[in-house]
Design a protein around this motif. Structure first.
Motif, PDB file in Angstrom:
ATOM      1  N   VAL A 297       0.787  -1.274  -0.195  1.00  0.00           N
ATOM      2  CA  VAL A 297       0.008   0.027   0.001  1.00  0.00           C
ATOM      3  C   VAL A 297       1.062   1.114  -0.110  1.00  0.00           C
ATOM      4  CG1 VAL A 297      -1.456   1.184   1.218  1.00  0.00           C
ATOM      5  CG2 VAL A 297      -1.850  -1.102   1.002  1.00  0.00           C
ATOM      6  N   GLY A 298       1.915   1.207   0.715  1.00  0.00           N
ATOM      7  CA  GLY A 298       2.623   2.367   1.013  1.00  0.00           C
ATOM      8  C   GLY A 298       3.472   2.703  -0.186  1.00  0.00           C
ATOM      9  N   HIS A 299       3.997   1.606  -1.007  1.00  0.00           N
ATOM     10  CA  HIS A 299       4.740   1.856  -2.288  1.00  0.00           C
ATOM     11  C   HIS A 299       3.548   2.172  -3.533  1.00  0.00           C
ATOM     12  CE1 HIS A 299       7.690   0.777  -5.555  1.00  0.00           C
ATOM     13  NE2 HIS A 299       6.364   0.190  -6.028  1.00  0.00           N
ATOM     14  N   VAL A 300       2.726   1.749  -3.391  1.00  0.00           N
ATOM     15  CA  VAL A 300       1.578   2.053  -4.481  1.00  0.00           C
ATOM     16  C   VAL A 300       1.362   3.511  -4.477  1.00  0.00           C
ATOM     17  CG1 VAL A 300      -0.787   1.731  -5.393  1.00  0.00           C
ATOM     18  CG2 VAL A 300       0.805  -0.347  -4.944  1.00  0.00           C
ATOM     19  N   GLU A 301       0.871   4.038  -3.036  1.00  0.00           N
ATOM     20  CA  GLU A 301       0.723   5.499  -2.922  1.00  0.00           C
ATOM     21  C   GLU A 301       1.592   6.584  -3.181  1.00  0.00           C
ATOM     22  OE1 GLU A 301      -0.560   5.286   1.280  1.00  0.00           O
ATOM     23  OE2 GLU A 301      -2.754   4.625   0.783  1.00  0.00           O
ATOM     24  N   ALA A 302       2.862   5.851  -3.105  1.00  0.00           N
ATOM     25  CA  ALA A 302       4.079   6.834  -3.387  1.00  0.00           C
ATOM     26  C   ALA A 302       4.339   6.531  -4.822  1.00  0.00           C
ATOM     27  CB  ALA A 302       5.196   6.283  -2.521  1.00  0.00           C
ATOM     28  N   THR A 303       3.970   6.164  -5.346  1.00  0.00           N
ATOM     29  CA  THR A 303       4.276   5.772  -7.005  1.00  0.00           C
ATOM     30  C   THR A 303       3.283   6.214  -7.886  1.00  0.00           C
ATOM     31  OG1 THR A 303       4.047   3.358  -7.009  1.00  0.00           O
ATOM     32  CG2 THR A 303       6.168   4.410  -6.500  1.00  0.00           C
ATOM     33  N   LEU A 304       2.114   6.273  -7.370  1.00  0.00           N
ATOM     34  CA  LEU A 304       0.794   6.359  -8.273  1.00  0.00           C
ATOM     35  C   LEU A 304       0.683   7.412  -9.019  1.00  0.00           C
ATOM     36  CD1 LEU A 304      -1.870   4.444  -8.191  1.00  0.00           C
ATOM     37  CD2 LEU A 304      -2.801   5.989  -6.872  1.00  0.00           C
ATOM     38  N   SER A 305       0.310   7.376 -10.273  1.00  0.00           N
ATOM     39  CA  SER A 305       0.354   8.423 -11.096  1.00  0.00           C
ATOM     40  C   SER A 305      -1.002   8.980 -11.069  1.00  0.00           C
ATOM     41  CB  SER A 305       0.669   7.811 -12.614  1.00  0.00           C
ATOM     42  OG  SER A 305       2.026   7.292 -12.618  1.00  0.00           O
ATOM     43  N   PRO A 306      -1.199  10.295 -11.601  1.00  0.00           N
ATOM     44  CA  PRO A 306      -2.621  10.770 -11.407  1.00  0.00           C
ATOM     45  C   PRO A 306      -3.435  10.204 -12.401  1.00  0.00           C
ATOM     46  CG  PRO A 306      -0.892  12.724 -11.764  1.00  0.00           C
ATOM     47  CD  PRO A 306      -0.009  11.343 -11.946  1.00  0.00           C
ATOM     48  N   GLY A 307      -4.657   9.792 -11.842  1.00  0.00           N
ATOM     49  CA  GLY A 307      -5.579   9.125 -12.651  1.00  0.00           C
ATOM     50  C   GLY A 307      -5.447   7.578 -12.785  1.00  0.00           C
ATOM     51  N   GLU A 308      -4.590   7.305 -12.127  1.00  0.00           N
ATOM     52  CA  GLU A 308      -4.285   5.795 -12.124  1.00  0.00           C
ATOM     53  C   GLU A 308      -4.951   5.066 -10.851  1.00  0.00           C
ATOM     54  OE1 GLU A 308      -0.250   2.732 -12.270  1.00  0.00           O
ATOM     55  OE2 GLU A 308      -0.216   4.652 -11.585  1.00  0.00           O
ATOM     56  N   SER A 309      -5.492   3.984 -11.098  1.00  0.00           N
ATOM     57  CA  SER A 309      -6.296   3.249 -10.054  1.00  0.00           C
ATOM     58  C   SER A 309      -5.404   2.627  -9.008  1.00  0.00           C
ATOM     59  CB  SER A 309      -7.236   2.118 -10.886  1.00  0.00           C
ATOM     60  OG  SER A 309      -7.891   1.401  -9.827  1.00  0.00           O
ATOM     61  N   LYS A 310      -5.571   3.010  -7.893  1.00  0.00           N
ATOM     62  CA  LYS A 310      -4.860   2.417  -6.733  1.00  0.00           C
ATOM     63  C   LYS A 310      -5.179   0.781  -6.480  1.00  0.00           C
ATOM     64  CE  LYS A 310      -4.504   2.608  -1.558  1.00  0.00           C
ATOM     65  NZ  LYS A 310      -4.715   3.348  -0.461  1.00  0.00           N
ATOM     66  N   GLU A 311      -6.599   0.541  -6.624  1.00  0.00           N
ATOM     67  CA  GLU A 311      -6.968  -1.069  -6.479  1.00  0.00           C
ATOM     68  C   GLU A 311      -6.285  -1.663  -7.493  1.00  0.00           C
ATOM     69  OE1 GLU A 311      -8.891   1.713  -6.477  1.00  0.00           O
ATOM     70  OE2 GLU A 311      -9.743   1.567  -4.156  1.00  0.00           O
ATOM     71  N   ALA A 312      -6.202  -1.057  -8.805  1.00  0.00           N
ATOM     72  CA  ALA A 312      -5.814  -1.934 -10.107  1.00  0.00           C
ATOM     73  C   ALA A 312      -4.189  -2.179  -9.819  1.00  0.00           C
ATOM     74  CB  ALA A 312      -5.903  -1.071 -11.510  1.00  0.00           C
ATOM     75  N   ARG A 313      -3.466  -1.282  -9.516  1.00  0.00           N
ATOM     76  CA  ARG A 313      -2.104  -1.520  -8.977  1.00  0.00           C
ATOM     77  C   ARG A 313      -1.892  -2.532  -8.181  1.00  0.00           C
ATOM     78  NH1 ARG A 313       1.874   2.894  -9.429  1.00  0.00           N
ATOM     79  NH2 ARG A 313       3.168   1.148  -8.370  1.00  0.00           N
ATOM     80  N   ILE A 314      -2.602  -2.389  -6.827  1.00  0.00           N
ATOM     81  CA  ILE A 314      -2.477  -3.338  -5.940  1.00  0.00           C
ATOM     82  C   ILE A 314      -2.636  -4.980  -6.411  1.00  0.00           C
ATOM     83  CG2 ILE A 314      -3.363  -4.106  -3.652  1.00  0.00           C
ATOM     84  CD1 ILE A 314      -3.773  -1.299  -2.892  1.00  0.00           C
ATOM     85  N   GLY A 315      -3.812  -4.906  -7.131  1.00  0.00           N
ATOM     86  CA  GLY A 315      -4.303  -6.240  -7.752  1.00  0.00           C
ATOM     87  C   GLY A 315      -3.331  -6.776  -8.447  1.00  0.00           C
ATOM     88  N   ALA A 316      -2.488  -5.939  -9.608  1.00  0.00           N
ATOM     89  CA  ALA A 316      -1.506  -6.220 -10.525  1.00  0.00           C
ATOM     90  C   ALA A 316      -0.281  -6.773  -9.644  1.00  0.00           C
ATOM     91  CB  ALA A 316      -1.202  -4.941 -11.262  1.00  0.00           C
ATOM     92  N   PHE A 317      -0.184  -6.075  -8.618  1.00  0.00           N
ATOM     93  CA  PHE A 317       0.907  -6.478  -7.855  1.00  0.00           C
ATOM     94  C   PHE A 317       0.886  -8.119  -7.186  1.00  0.00           C
ATOM     95  CE2 PHE A 317       2.751  -7.534  -3.654  1.00  0.00           C
ATOM     96  CZ  PHE A 317       4.249  -7.455  -3.764  1.00  0.00           C
ATOM     97  N   TYR A 318      -0.230  -8.225  -6.739  1.00  0.00           N
ATOM     98  CA  TYR A 318      -0.534  -9.342  -6.099  1.00  0.00           C
ATOM     99  C   TYR A 318      -0.720 -10.655  -7.098  1.00  0.00           C
ATOM    100  CZ  TYR A 318      -0.865  -8.332  -1.285  1.00  0.00           C
ATOM    101  OH  TYR A 318      -0.667  -7.587   0.074  1.00  0.00           O
ATOM    102  N   ALA A 319      -1.085 -10.071  -8.382  1.00  0.00           N
ATOM    103  CA  ALA A 319      -1.285 -11.189  -9.366  1.00  0.00           C
ATOM    104  C   ALA A 319       0.063 -11.858  -9.562  1.00  0.00           C
ATOM    105  CB  ALA A 319      -1.884 -10.421 -10.620  1.00  0.00           C
ATOM    106  N   ASP A 320       1.069 -10.687  -9.656  1.00  0.00           N
ATOM    107  CA  ASP A 320       2.484 -11.144 -10.250  1.00  0.00           C
ATOM    108  C   ASP A 320       3.135 -11.832  -8.855  1.00  0.00           C
ATOM    109  OD1 ASP A 320       4.996 -10.552 -11.819  1.00  0.00           O
ATOM    110  OD2 ASP A 320       5.474  -9.792 -10.235  1.00  0.00           O
ATOM    111  N   PHE A 321       2.743 -11.299  -7.656  1.00  0.00           N
ATOM    112  CA  PHE A 321       3.489 -12.085  -6.642  1.00  0.00           C
ATOM    113  C   PHE A 321       2.778 -13.479  -6.484  1.00  0.00           C
ATOM    114  CE2 PHE A 321       2.900 -13.110  -2.043  1.00  0.00           C
ATOM    115  CZ  PHE A 321       4.048 -12.963  -1.425  1.00  0.00           C
TER     116      PHE A 321
END
Length: 450
Positions: A258-282
């Motif tokens: 959560v901290g990494h995603v919030e720190a690197t999130l681009s404007p307009g980018e979905s936080k949920e999508a980034r977290i979901g993509a991380f766990y899919a890869d993980f």
């Protein structure tokens, strides 16, 4: 001639995983097929669990479900212990499987009738997962000697790893087409297939039963063989620590994600999508390494450092991993450590934990193992929930503080693992005779514990 050539070629192919002798091949394949089907059924039901509990609008109920599961096991274990002493072997596996199949049928009719099943089904699937798998491995330990089990469990467990992969993929394909309740019917059919996949297994060993408990012992059920056996008590503590450390590690990872995603999130980018993509890869990396470890590493570890040495692998990884996390709480470090920890847990550690029950008595393999894999496993969940609650709400723990706490638990875990390894060597030594299946044990394991 051609059939013999095909059999020989197939046996050499299986030899890449472990040594399988001609007289062991049929039973080993049947057991691998059975755990494959059990895991397919479980992963078919996981999306249904999530869909039902979230549809009720009660995501926070997940945190209470673990406590309900632990409480229910206190009520179920005495009844289970009674039946396991009467029908140990194929009978108890078939009976438990048919019981769960009947439950699924009831859920189907209630669900299609409009009943709200979110919390109930969530609790039920958690109990199904730990109990059904415990039954399978109790049966596998029952029909193998220590020597054959040490060789063959790695291959049998491979069936479970493949079942998890196939079940997950099937669930992804079928859930949108069939929906949650029709998927229950598919899972019922898979579980029926698991019963027949076992075929005719070797007869169970005799001479290792302990007296049936009476009075308060009968009420305690599966706790009796655990409480009266120093060996099983150590395994129970080992399981509590394993689950507590791993789930605290999952909390650390989630916080870092959560901290990494919030720190690197681009404007307009979905936080949920980034977290979901991380766990899919993980999870993709965890599943890949789990499969590779199960294929090429587990049986080789048993041959080189023995079951005792393999038992120490995950505690050592946790000890070094959480030391790194405590002093270098960097996202990339946490990610790599958790991938390695989880893949080792799902392959080397899980298989080794099942092997530990090979020299046990019938009560230890069935009632004792089921109690440890259900009740004590959930105690680890409850312990970690308490640690996280106190750390966040009252102690102001940071990520490094949770890692330091896990480091302390890992030291204790390693010490317990050393004690279990020594006990296993004492127990397994006299029973480590060559031969494919059980029936050679003449004295109860309790004699070796004294």
């Amino acid at each position: 001639m051609s059939r013999n050539w095909v059999t020989l070629a197939f046996q050499r192919l299986l030899g890449l995983v472990t040594e399988i002798r001609p007289d062991e091949l049929q039973t080993t394949l049947r057991l691998a097929a059975r755990i494959f089907l059990v895991m397919v059924a479980y992963y078919l039901l996981k999306p249904t669990r999530e869909a039902l509990i979230l549809a009720d609008g009660s995501a926070e109920l997940r945190s209470y479900a673990v406590a309900f599961q632990a409480g229910l096991m206190f009520l179920v274990l005495p009844l289970y212990s009674h039946f396991s002493r009467r029908y140990a072997g194929e009978g108890i596996f078939v009976g438990v499987t048919l019981f769960f199949i009947s439950n699924l049928g009831l859920f189907y009719f209630l669900g299609t009738g409009g009943a709200r099943l979110g919390l109930v089904f969530f609790i039920w699937l958690g109990i199904f997962n730990v109990t059904q798998i415990a039954q399978f491995w109790a049966l596998a330990a029952h029909v193998h000697t220590v020597q054959s089990g040490q060789r063959l469990f790695a291959f049998i467990a491979l069936g479970g790893s493949l079942g998890a992969v196939v079940g997950s993929q099937l669930a992804e394909w079928l859930f949108e087409v069939l929906g949650p309740f029709q998927l229950m019917l598919v899972a019922m059919g898979v579980l029926f297939s698991a019963i027949f996949a076992g075929g005719k297994l070797p007869g169970r060993a005799e001479g290792d039963r302990e007296g049936r408990p009476t009075g308060i012992g009968a009420l305690l059920g599966g706790l009796v063989p655990v409480l009266r056996s120093p060996y099983l008590r150590k395994i129970a503590l080992f399981v509590v620590l394993l689950n507590c450390i791993n789930t605290i590690g999952e909390f650390i990872l989630a916080e870092m994600v959560v901290g990494h995603v919030e720190a690197t999130l681009s404007p307009g980018e979905s936080k949920e999508a980034r977290i979901g993509a991380f766990y899919a890869d993980f999870f993709a990396w965890v599943n890949l390494l789990t499969l590779l470890f199960q294929l090429f590493l587990v049986s080789r570890l048993y041959r080189t450092i023995g079951v005792q040495g393999a038992l120490l692998v995950l505690p050592l990884i946790a000890l070094s991993g959480y030391m790194l996390m405590a002093f270098f709480p960097v996202f990339a470090v946490v990610r790599v450590i958790k991938v390695l920890e989880n893949s080792t847990d799902y392959s080397i550690q899980t298989t080794t934990r099942h092997v530990l029950f090979l020299p046990e008595t019938t009560d230890g393999k069935y009632a004792g193992k089921t109690t440890i894999e259900t009740l004590f496993w959930r105690m680890g969940d409850l312990l970690q929930a308490g640690v996280v609650f106190l750390g966040v709400s009252y102690l102001g723990f940071k990520t490094s503080d949770f890692a330091l706490f896990n480091l302390g638990l890992a030291v204790l875990w390693l010490l317990v693992a050393f004690r279990i390894a020594r006990s296993y060597q004492v127990l397994a030594g006299p029973l480590n005779a060559d031969g494919p299946y059980a029936g050679v044990r003449k004295t109860p394991a309790t004699a070796a514990r004294k």
